[in-house]
Design a protein around this motif. Sequence first.
Motif, PDB file in Angstrom:
ATOM      1  N   CYS A   1       0.730  -1.079   0.159  1.00  0.00           N
ATOM      2  CA  CYS A   1       0.066  -0.109  -0.030  1.00  0.00           C
ATOM      3  C   CYS A   1       0.887   1.000   0.096  1.00  0.00           C
ATOM      4  O   CYS A   1       1.818   1.272   0.886  1.00  0.00           O
TER       5      CYS A   1
ATOM      6  N   CYS B   1       0.567   2.508   3.746  1.00  0.00           N
ATOM      7  CA  CYS B   1       0.837   1.836   4.995  1.00  0.00           C
ATOM      8  C   CYS B   1       1.983   1.012   4.804  1.00  0.00           C
ATOM      9  O   CYS B   1       2.415   0.261   5.499  1.00  0.00           O
TER      10      CYS B   1
ATOM     11  N   CYS C   1      -6.162  -2.186   0.376  1.00  0.00           N
ATOM     12  CA  CYS C   1      -5.481  -2.429   1.507  1.00  0.00           C
ATOM     13  C   CYS C   1      -6.164  -2.844   2.695  1.00  0.00           C
ATOM     14  O   CYS C   1      -7.138  -2.386   2.943  1.00  0.00           O
TER      15      CYS C   1
ATOM     16  N   CYS D   1      -6.112   0.492   5.276  1.00  0.00           N
ATOM     17  CA  CYS D   1      -6.725   1.493   5.397  1.00  0.00           C
ATOM     18  C   CYS D   1      -7.653   1.604   4.068  1.00  0.00           C
ATOM     19  O   CYS D   1      -8.520   2.474   3.755  1.00  0.00           O
TER      20      CYS D   1
HETATM   21 ZN    ZN Z   1      -2.733   1.065   3.014  1.00  0.00          ZN
END
Ligand code: ZN
Length: 821
Positions: free
Chosen positions: A444, A447, A485, A488
């Motif tokens: 991601c 992230c 993801c 998130c």
């Molecule tokens: Zn993410």
Amino acid sequence: MEYNPKEIEKKWQTFWSENKSFEPLDDKQKDKKYILSMFPYPSGRIHMGHVRNYCLGDAFARYYRKAGFNVLHPIGWDSFGMPAENAAIKHKSHPKKWTYENIDYMREELRSLGLSFSEEREFATSDELYTKWEQEFIIKMYESGLLYRKSTTVNWCEPCHTVLANEQVEEGCCWRCGTPVEQKQMPGYYIEITKYAQELLDDLKLLEGSWPSQVLTMQENWIGRSEGLEFTLELSENSLFKLDKNFSSFDVFTTRPDTIYGMSYSALAPEHPIVKYIVDNKLLPEDKISAIKSMQKVSERDRATQDKEGVSLEIDVIHPLTGELIPVWVANFVLASYGGGAVMAVPAHDQRDFEFAKKYNLPIKQVILGKEGILENQTEAYTQEGELINSESFSSLKNNKAKKAIIYHFEQNSLGKKQVNFKLRDWGVSRQRYWGAPVPFVHCDDCGLVPEKIENLPISLPDDIEITGHGNPLDTHESWKKCTCPKCGKEATRETDTLDTFVQSSWYFLRYATDPKKWQTEGISKEDSDYWMNVDQYIGGIEHAILHLLYARFFTKVLNDLGYTQSREPFKQLLTQGMVLKDGAKMSKSKGNVVDPDLIMDKYGADTARLFILFAAPPTKELEWNDSAVDGAFKFIKKFVQRSAYVTKESAQNFKNIEHSSLSKDEKDARRKVYEALKRADDVFNKTYTFNTLIAGAMEALNALQAQDNELVWAEGYYILTNILEPIIPHTCWELSDKLFNRINFDTKIEVKEEVFELDSIIIAVTINGKKRCEIEVSPSATKDEVLNQAKQAATKWLEGKEIIKEIVVPNKLVNLVIKG
Ligand code: ZN
Ligand code: ANZ
């Protein structure tokens, strides 16, 4: 009675399958045995190596079942891996189709051998349900810090756009297209097996006597523990400036701190950060830079076989004890991934350092004085023990004492510390291939690296792929790669690496130990594995002595730490079978000496194949294929079946009433041979594994039975022989025991009757002054005096007129008379 293998083999295989004869019982009160032959890769057809492996395992499983144990004897398929992809490229098929068709074919082949596998516990490691749990373990390992992602150098083939395993690099070139292989930085996933290095080493002790010592030694060397000193070499003032103060020192590891006064240069691995900095910033003349660059292109593996090579880096370090300036070189024999990727070089006492110093004219300084005294014009390094010289205050110490003293000195003065190093590296589990278990992570932008949510597992492979042989098909599958993801919820990309197939074979035995009714909801049932583990008898090829067995031991320890099993050492007993040869060479397609198991089974039946394979050699030894011995095995079974006609209904019911003392000598001999074979069976299965001697004993017993004609002795002989041969030729023995005896009560253990071994008479040698003169036949209950009298009588003609001065009686063996004159 005629022997018709086709008919009886089919009949019993169907019976076993319909009656689920070989499913383990769900009864944890019962004593258990877990018998496991290493599971096969579904390459297409079974070969003789498989036949040997599975017939051995089957013999154990059947033996222990008869002995009253609850037996787990499972089979499955190690079905991910490269060959499926290669076949797909070659035959334009799909790896999945190829794999599962092979499994279906090979399952039938194994079935026709009459192997007593649990059918309910069979699985393939490419099954999604297996992948699901494996991905969960991988995520758990990541969460516990045991699995990480890092960038390292790998073998890379640009035209094939793929990473190559070391085994796929042939003389520096790609095995498929022949292009020179490059060393490239690539990210990959690693499991921290090094964290368990000490335990993996220590626990080898628990396996002594139960595993072949050769395997234990190989594992020990692979783990490669060494103790020594780690210390820092500070760069000289001039060198600091040369490197623009980006570096001030580097660390080295030595197992020979006692030789530290003999350090005459230091050497760095071609990948060492200082070397990289020098190359990147062109701090050396052009020719040197390009020499270093070509060293870097060679893989570490190939460097090992090259001549020593190096380049002076035109910098110096300071000797930590003498303050002398020591030149720094880059050298091809220094491994980047060991110690600090740098060495203190002591040419007088290390052979590699010596060869390098000779080649580049570097000083050689002796600091250990051995039996050979002062060495002049040394032709090789002196690596033996000795006393220190030229070593300031440490001089005259014995070198083993000096090791400790110098480490102590370094520690006291904060110059360095005692250090334990292992050869073992973290396990790189990434493969840039399609046919494997996807690494369950997502990339991601916000992230970073995120593990997939457990409830989304398994991450399955897409079916609609194009396999070209160039690169990883997952990389170009845009819709598969696209995901959200887990953290998130934004758009993210799936990891396209798949797991090394050794990951699957590292826990499959724990999966088998889990009741299949739980397979949907649990990867490994702790309750079940606590009952079935450890594997009591593991059987497989010596080629797995290191990697598979080490990874499986490691995984078991990790899964134990994660709470999945109580086991920490999975395989209690290990039997490594020898290879099957033909004309002295390993059977292989290229040599054209392959014997197809199917043809043998077709011509003679499975029992002949099984008997031959276990009779021709002890299991750990190489086995030479021999057509006439196969024929011999067939003839034995045929005779065994035909002669069973002498066992009548009445004798089969009444043989338990045999009165031993009333039998004739031939009858007694026959009985003794039968019971000897019975006695040997327990020994063979529990200790010696020499099935060949067990079979030979059974053959002798059958011959002895033929030399007499007591019906009861015949019947008892068949009852016992069918029992002990059942693990080896099961179809024949089930058929005979069913026809002749009541199969229902057939599994009760037969007591060994000691009276059978009591002999009516014993032959004893009579020697006079140590020279054998004659023999006497005495009763086993005869007293010493009776034996002596009988001996003297038999030897009268040698004793006439002589004086006997000594009489020696060795019970059951010998009488020696010593005479004068
Ligand atoms: Zn993410
Ligand atoms: C000086 C010395 C003198 C050494 C001597 C040996 C004999 P093990 O642990 O048994 O493999 N060494 C250290 N790091 C190295 C690396 N990255 N690449 C290649 N060689 C390396 O042996 C450790 C020894 O191998 C160390 O001890 C070091 O050489 C070398 F008479 O240090 B020795």
